[in-house]
Design an enzyme around this catalytic site. Structure first.
Site, PDB file in Angstrom:
ATOM      1  N   ASP A   1      -7.621  -0.435  -2.798  1.00 41.02           N
ATOM      2  CA  ASP A   1      -8.712   0.540  -2.890  1.00 41.02           C
ATOM      3  C   ASP A   1      -9.534   0.335  -4.157  1.00 41.02           C
ATOM      4  OD1 ASP A   1      -6.849   1.353  -4.724  1.00 41.02           O
ATOM      5  OD2 ASP A   1      -6.606   3.379  -3.931  1.00 41.02           O
TER       6      ASP A   1
ATOM      7  N   GLU B   1       0.835  -1.200   0.000  1.00 39.74           N
ATOM      8  CA  GLU B   1       0.000   0.000   0.000  1.00 39.74           C
ATOM      9  C   GLU B   1       0.872   1.254   0.000  1.00 39.74           C
ATOM     10  OE1 GLU B   1      -2.330   1.454  -1.346  1.00 39.74           O
ATOM     11  OE2 GLU B   1      -3.987   0.488  -0.271  1.00 39.74           O
TER      12      GLU B   1
END
Length: 292
Positions: free
Chosen positions: A250, A182
């Site tokens: 996401d 991430e």
């Protein structure tokens, strides 16, 4: 999980589910006696219509099956309610163990997810992850991932993912394997351009170190970064334990890629263990010419 073969010797359940466009009915594709996918079930069921892969079964006792991913902070999918759409079932034919099988061909807008997975690594626990993929059908977009991600479909910042990634860099495509942690993909171990079947692996202790491995899924061993420090800001990791395929944490669903099988483990596998996995993958006998 895999659409091509059983990954546990004792597994006798289905590999994946296909749904046909003509009447929205579905069927499970299971196994032949030797543990490879019974693709004839799909071919018969989908004759004269289009089918999509609407579920990928987890072969472990956790039953962490994957379905089309819901919308996330980066993107909505083109499906109903903003969900990503499933892959076309016959878009990636291959041969494994002498049998006709189908992999999963991801294009933009496609992706799979389970936000309620059980038994996955969380909050800095050690993890291993691998996938059999390809150096073909890749782009430079985010993110062709398989592995650990956020449970709320948002970018929760550094360390909240631990997923193996493969993508292109530059033109012509120069692919590499890395861990999407991430807000960054790390490791960047070069994958020989044009390799038809690729093994990509990642291992992390969740606290201080990690390693990337890659190899030709048809022959030979693995190359590796060796054990290296986790980046600054990722010590310790903060994984949330969801499972994704073909997208970012996401729901960044802009990538392309091929997937045949993959496993996540709770615990950091050793180099020797991953070498044994590579030997089993080579022995499985992946062959065929894939679309670039």
């Amino acid at each position: 999980m895999s659409t091509t073969r059983a990954l546990y010797r004792a597994y006798t359940g289905p590999l994946y589910q296909v749904t046909r466009q003509s009447d929205q009915t579905h069927v499970d594709v299971g196994l032949l006696p030797d543990g490879y996918a019974n693709a004839a079930v799909q071919d018969k069921f989908c004759a004269n219509t289009t089918c999509t892969i609407t579920k990928i079964y987890d072969q472990s006792a956790n039953h962490n099956d994957l379905k089309p991913a819901p919308p996330g902070g980066a993107a909505r999918g083109p499906g109903p309610g903003g969900y990503d759409v499933p892959a076309v079932a016959d878009a990636l034919p291959a041969t494994v163990g002498g049998h006709k099988v189908y992999g999963i061909a991801i294009s933009p807008g496609m992706g799979y997810r389970n936000d309620n997975a059980k038994g996955t690594a969380v909050r800095g626990q050690p993890e291993g992850v691998y996938m059999v993929t390809s150096a073909l059908h890749l782009n430079e977009k985010c993110c062709f991932d398989f592995g650990n991600a956020e449970t709320n479909n948002l970018d929760n910042k550094a360390g909240h993912m631990d997923a193996i990634n493969v993508m292109c860099h530059g033109e012509p495509c120069s692919p590499d394997a890395g861990l999407d942690m991430e807000d960054g993909i790390y490791g960047h171990l070069k994958v020989p351009s044009g390799t038809t079947f690729v093994t990509d692996m990642g291992a992390s202790d969740g606290q201080h170190t990690y390693a990337i491995y890659q190899g030709n899924a048809q022959s030979g061993g693995l190359t590796s970064t060796g054990i290296i420090p986790l980046p600054k800001g990722y010590q310790p990791m903060q994984q949330e334990g969801a499972i994704i395929l073909g997208i970012g944490g996401d729901n960044s669903n802009f990538a392309t890629g091929y997937f045949f099988e993959g496993v996540m483990t709770k615990g950091m596998p050793t180099k020797q263990a991953l070498e044994r996995v590579q030997n089993h993958i080579v022995a499985a006998g992946y062959t065929g010419q894939l679309r670039r």
